[in-house]
Scaffold this motif. Structure first.
Motif, PDB file in Angstrom:
ATOM      1  N   ASN A 171       8.156   3.012   1.627  1.00 10.99           N
ATOM      2  CA  ASN A 171       7.601   3.070   0.281  1.00 10.99           C
ATOM      3  C   ASN A 171       7.139   1.704  -0.287  1.00 10.99           C
ATOM      4  N   PHE A 172       6.293   1.559  -0.981  1.00 11.08           N
ATOM      5  CA  PHE A 172       5.824   0.346  -1.661  1.00 11.08           C
ATOM      6  C   PHE A 172       6.049   0.835  -3.175  1.00 11.08           C
ATOM      7  N   GLY A 173       7.343   0.654  -3.894  1.00 11.71           N
ATOM      8  CA  GLY A 173       7.615   0.554  -5.032  1.00 11.71           C
ATOM      9  C   GLY A 173       7.103   2.156  -5.718  1.00 11.71           C
ATOM     10  N   GLY A 174       7.526   3.086  -4.889  1.00 11.79           N
ATOM     11  CA  GLY A 174       7.430   4.464  -5.539  1.00 11.79           C
ATOM     12  C   GLY A 174       6.350   5.242  -4.738  1.00 11.79           C
ATOM     13  N   LEU A 175       5.106   4.380  -4.128  1.00 12.65           N
ATOM     14  CA  LEU A 175       4.118   5.009  -3.062  1.00 12.65           C
ATOM     15  C   LEU A 175       4.414   4.907  -2.169  1.00 12.65           C
ATOM     16  N   LYS A 176       4.570   6.303  -1.409  1.00 11.15           N
ATOM     17  CA  LYS A 176       4.836   6.587  -0.141  1.00 11.15           C
ATOM     18  C   LYS A 176       3.373   6.375   0.573  1.00 11.15           C
ATOM     19  N   ALA A 177       3.349   5.195   1.292  1.00 14.02           N
ATOM     20  CA  ALA A 177       2.280   4.847   1.895  1.00 14.02           C
ATOM     21  C   ALA A 177       1.992   5.474   3.325  1.00 14.02           C
ATOM     22  N   VAL A 178       3.181   5.796   3.801  1.00 14.88           N
ATOM     23  CA  VAL A 178       3.382   6.641   5.264  1.00 14.88           C
ATOM     24  C   VAL A 178       4.524   7.391   5.027  1.00 14.88           C
ATOM     25  N   VAL A 238       5.505  -6.550  10.645  1.00  7.75           N
ATOM     26  CA  VAL A 238       5.213  -7.191   9.194  1.00  7.75           C
ATOM     27  C   VAL A 238       6.160  -6.463   8.243  1.00  7.75           C
ATOM     28  N   TYR A 239       6.290  -5.274   8.113  1.00  8.62           N
ATOM     29  CA  TYR A 239       6.961  -4.332   7.284  1.00  8.62           C
ATOM     30  C   TYR A 239       8.126  -3.467   8.138  1.00  8.62           C
ATOM     31  N   SER A 240       9.383  -3.194   7.661  1.00  7.88           N
ATOM     32  CA  SER A 240      10.165  -2.577   8.304  1.00  7.88           C
ATOM     33  C   SER A 240      10.308  -1.080   7.498  1.00  7.88           C
ATOM     34  N   GLY A 266      -8.714   7.646   9.910  1.00  5.83           N
ATOM     35  CA  GLY A 266      -8.482   8.492   8.613  1.00  5.83           C
ATOM     36  C   GLY A 266      -9.216   7.649   7.556  1.00  5.83           C
ATOM     37  N   PRO A 267      -9.285   8.321   6.595  1.00  4.63           N
ATOM     38  CA  PRO A 267      -9.873   7.700   5.512  1.00  4.63           C
ATOM     39  C   PRO A 267      -9.420   6.373   5.056  1.00  4.63           C
ATOM     40  N   ASN A 268     -10.168   5.499   4.200  1.00 10.62           N
ATOM     41  CA  ASN A 268      -9.493   4.352   3.588  1.00 10.62           C
ATOM     42  C   ASN A 268      -8.291   4.632   2.750  1.00 10.62           C
ATOM     43  N   GLY A 269      -7.319   3.825   2.925  1.00 10.88           N
ATOM     44  CA  GLY A 269      -6.146   3.908   2.263  1.00 10.88           C
ATOM     45  C   GLY A 269      -5.213   5.073   2.751  1.00 10.88           C
ATOM     46  N   ALA A 270      -5.552   5.636   3.981  1.00 11.84           N
ATOM     47  CA  ALA A 270      -4.573   6.534   4.589  1.00 11.84           C
ATOM     48  C   ALA A 270      -3.308   5.924   4.970  1.00 11.84           C
ATOM     49  N   GLY A 271      -3.183   4.801   5.278  1.00  6.59           N
ATOM     50  CA  GLY A 271      -1.973   4.115   5.906  1.00  6.59           C
ATOM     51  C   GLY A 271      -2.086   3.517   7.104  1.00  6.59           C
ATOM     52  N   LYS A 272      -3.330   3.648   7.763  1.00  5.21           N
ATOM     53  CA  LYS A 272      -3.146   2.980   9.131  1.00  5.21           C
ATOM     54  C   LYS A 272      -2.906   1.674   9.467  1.00  5.21           C
ATOM     55  N   THR A 273      -3.381   0.818   8.486  1.00  7.85           N
ATOM     56  CA  THR A 273      -2.963  -0.567   8.853  1.00  7.85           C
ATOM     57  C   THR A 273      -1.472  -0.801   8.529  1.00  7.85           C
ATOM     58  N   THR A 274      -0.951   0.270   7.516  1.00 10.51           N
ATOM     59  CA  THR A 274       0.624  -0.049   7.248  1.00 10.51           C
ATOM     60  C   THR A 274       1.428   0.385   8.437  1.00 10.51           C
ATOM     61  N   VAL A 275       0.856   1.377   9.245  1.00 10.23           N
ATOM     62  CA  VAL A 275       1.501   2.016  10.509  1.00 10.23           C
ATOM     63  C   VAL A 275       1.534   0.604  11.387  1.00 10.23           C
ATOM     64  N   PHE A 315      -6.262  -8.315  13.337  1.00  7.46           N
ATOM     65  CA  PHE A 315      -6.091  -7.942  11.971  1.00  7.46           C
ATOM     66  C   PHE A 315      -7.426  -7.479  11.566  1.00  7.46           C
ATOM     67  N   GLN A 316      -7.205  -6.323  10.511  1.00 12.32           N
ATOM     68  CA  GLN A 316      -8.382  -5.846   9.926  1.00 12.32           C
ATOM     69  C   GLN A 316      -9.449  -7.041   9.299  1.00 12.32           C
ATOM     70  N   ASN A 317      -8.882  -8.031   8.749  1.00 10.22           N
ATOM     71  CA  ASN A 317      -9.492  -9.076   8.338  1.00 10.22           C
ATOM     72  C   ASN A 317      -9.199 -10.132   9.266  1.00 10.22           C
TER      73      ASN A 317
HETATM   74  N1  LIG Z   1       2.037  -4.560   0.699  1.00 13.71           N
HETATM   75  C1  LIG Z   1       1.562  -3.470   0.197  1.00 13.71           C
HETATM   76  N2  LIG Z   1       2.103  -3.232  -1.141  1.00 13.71           N
HETATM   77  C2  LIG Z   1       1.778  -2.212  -1.804  1.00 13.71           C
HETATM   78  N3  LIG Z   1       1.027  -1.455  -1.444  1.00 13.71           N
HETATM   79  C3  LIG Z   1       0.539  -1.220  -0.364  1.00 13.71           C
HETATM   80  C4  LIG Z   1       1.039  -2.473   0.687  1.00 13.71           C
HETATM   81  N4  LIG Z   1       0.378  -2.295   1.852  1.00 13.71           N
HETATM   82  C5  LIG Z   1      -0.677  -1.189   1.534  1.00 13.71           C
HETATM   83  N5  LIG Z   1      -0.314  -0.605   0.238  1.00 13.71           N
HETATM   84  C6  LIG Z   1      -0.859   0.660   0.191  1.00 13.71           C
HETATM   85  O1  LIG Z   1      -0.662   1.699   0.972  1.00 13.71           O
HETATM   86  C7  LIG Z   1      -1.438   2.336   1.317  1.00 13.71           C
HETATM   87  C8  LIG Z   1      -2.179   2.458   2.627  1.00 13.71           C
HETATM   88  O2  LIG Z   1      -2.864   1.257   3.057  1.00 13.71           O
HETATM   89  P1  LIG Z   1      -3.440   0.826   4.319  1.00 13.71           P
HETATM   90  O3  LIG Z   1      -2.385   0.999   5.349  1.00 13.71           O
HETATM   91  O4  LIG Z   1      -4.149  -0.557   4.232  1.00 13.71           O
HETATM   92  O5  LIG Z   1      -4.574   1.898   4.475  1.00 13.71           O
HETATM   93  P2  LIG Z   1      -5.905   1.775   5.652  1.00 13.71           P
HETATM   94  O6  LIG Z   1      -5.436   1.047   6.582  1.00 13.71           O
HETATM   95  O7  LIG Z   1      -5.790   3.307   6.160  1.00 13.71           O
HETATM   96  O8  LIG Z   1      -7.263   1.822   4.910  1.00 13.71           O
HETATM   97  C9  LIG Z   1      -2.634   1.948   0.451  1.00 13.71           C
HETATM   98  O9  LIG Z   1      -2.741   2.782  -1.038  1.00 13.71           O
HETATM   99  C10 LIG Z   1      -2.426   0.630  -0.153  1.00 13.71           C
HETATM  100  O10 LIG Z   1      -2.839   0.308  -1.491  1.00 13.71           O
END
Ligand SMILES: Nc1ncnc2c1ncn2[C@@H]1O[C@H](COP(=O)(O)OP(=O)(O)O)[C@@H](O)[C@H]1O
Ligand SMILES: [Mg+2]
Length: 256
Positions: A13-20, A53-55, A37-46, A85-87
């Motif tokens: 969860n990122f402040g209410g948003l369930k990223a994964v 980096v995140y727990s 998966g599409p942009n913003g799907a949560g891949k980098t978050t995984v 890294f993506q960047n």
């Molecule tokens: N540190 C963070 N704080 C708040 N929201 C985040 C953070 N990292 C990622 N997100 C959100 O999580 C969602 C997934 O992001 P991301 O994993 O980067 O997607 P992808 O790599 O699939 O394009 C997005 O909505 C992004 O804005």
């Protein structure tokens, strides 16, 4: 088949948003696995959860059966997880060779006094470290640039240097976040060959995020599709990309 990486009902969860959310994944030893998966799907978050980096706020991540939730990134590098890294994150003003050598730091065994007095042991380890770093640079055809500053390399070469550096810590599991981003078709083709080669030569497991479908279909043995933080489907590449839900996710998403 031995499982290298297992994610059980993982969520964050990122402040209410369930990223994964409720994400399950199992990758076997030696596999070349794609995460799309599409942009913003949560891949980098995984990736960020796997690398500490995140727990995760929910679920469990297992590396060869051992729970690794909450471990810090440097501890996970020691356990054999390495990433790009993506960047691009290189030390731009450092040489190409030194960019690889910084990742070897954990292997250095000489003591402080050896370093201060430049003992035989010091020079032997320096020599061995440089030789190993040069081997990785050769694999990526970057050895000729060893003394150049990293930021003078082309974009494609900088991406390759990041992978060479990730290899320098001798990973068991290598995570590549959009390795072909910004590459031209010929560079992408070469990269595909090189990714396959390092998997075979070093017997590692590779999980990669990629948008370039030619690369994904060309080298991944299985793929998983994330959409809005959830697993849409997974399986053999041909089956997955012909799945109507996957086509819909891409056409309906921001990444069409
Ligand atoms: N540190 C963070 N704080 C708040 N929201 C985040 C953070 N990292 C990622 N997100 C959100 O999580 C969602 C997934 O992001 P991301 O994993 O980067 O997607 P992808 O790599 O699939 O394009 C997005 O909505 C992004 O804005
Ligand atoms: Mg991403």
């Amino acid at each position: 088949m031995t499982s290298v990486l297992k994610l059980n009902n993982v969520g964050i969860n990122f402040g209410g948003l369930k990223a994964v959310d409720d994400f399950n994944l199992e990758i076997n030893e030696g596999e070349l696995f794609g995460l799309i998966g599409p942009n913003g799907a949560g891949k980098t978050t995984v990736f960020n959860m796997i690398t500490g980096v995140y727990s995760p706020t929910e679920g469990e991540i297992l590396l060869k059966g051992e729970g690794i939730n909450g471990l810090q990134p440097h501890k996970l590098v020691k356990k054999g997880i390495s990433r790009t890294f993506q960047n691009i994150r290189l030390f731009g003003y450092m040489s190409v060779l030194d960019n690889v050598r910084v990742a070897q730091n954990d292997e250095i065994k000489y003591g402080l006094l050896d370093g201060m007095f430049r003992t035989k042991k010091f020079w032997r380890e320096e020599y061995e470290g440089i030789t190993r770093a040069m081997e990785f640079l050769k694999i990526f055809n970057l050895d000729r640039f060893k003394n150049f500053s990293a930021n003078t390399l082309s974009y494609g070469d900088q991406r390759k240097l990041e992978i060479a550096r990730a290899m320098a810590s001798n990973p068991k599991l290598l995570l590549l976040d959009e390795p072909a981003a910004g590459m031209n078709p010929q560079e992408t083709e070469e990269l595909m060959e090189t990714i396959r080669l390092i998997r075979d030569k070093f017997n590692i497991t590779i999980l990669l995020i990629e948008h370039d479908m030619k690369l994904v279909l060309g080298i991944c043995e299985r793929i998983a599709v994330l959409n809005y933080g959830r697993m849409l489907t997974q399986g053999l590449p041909r089956n997955v990309i012909n799945d109507p839900r996957v086509i819909e996710a891409y056409l309906g998403g921001s990444n069409a």
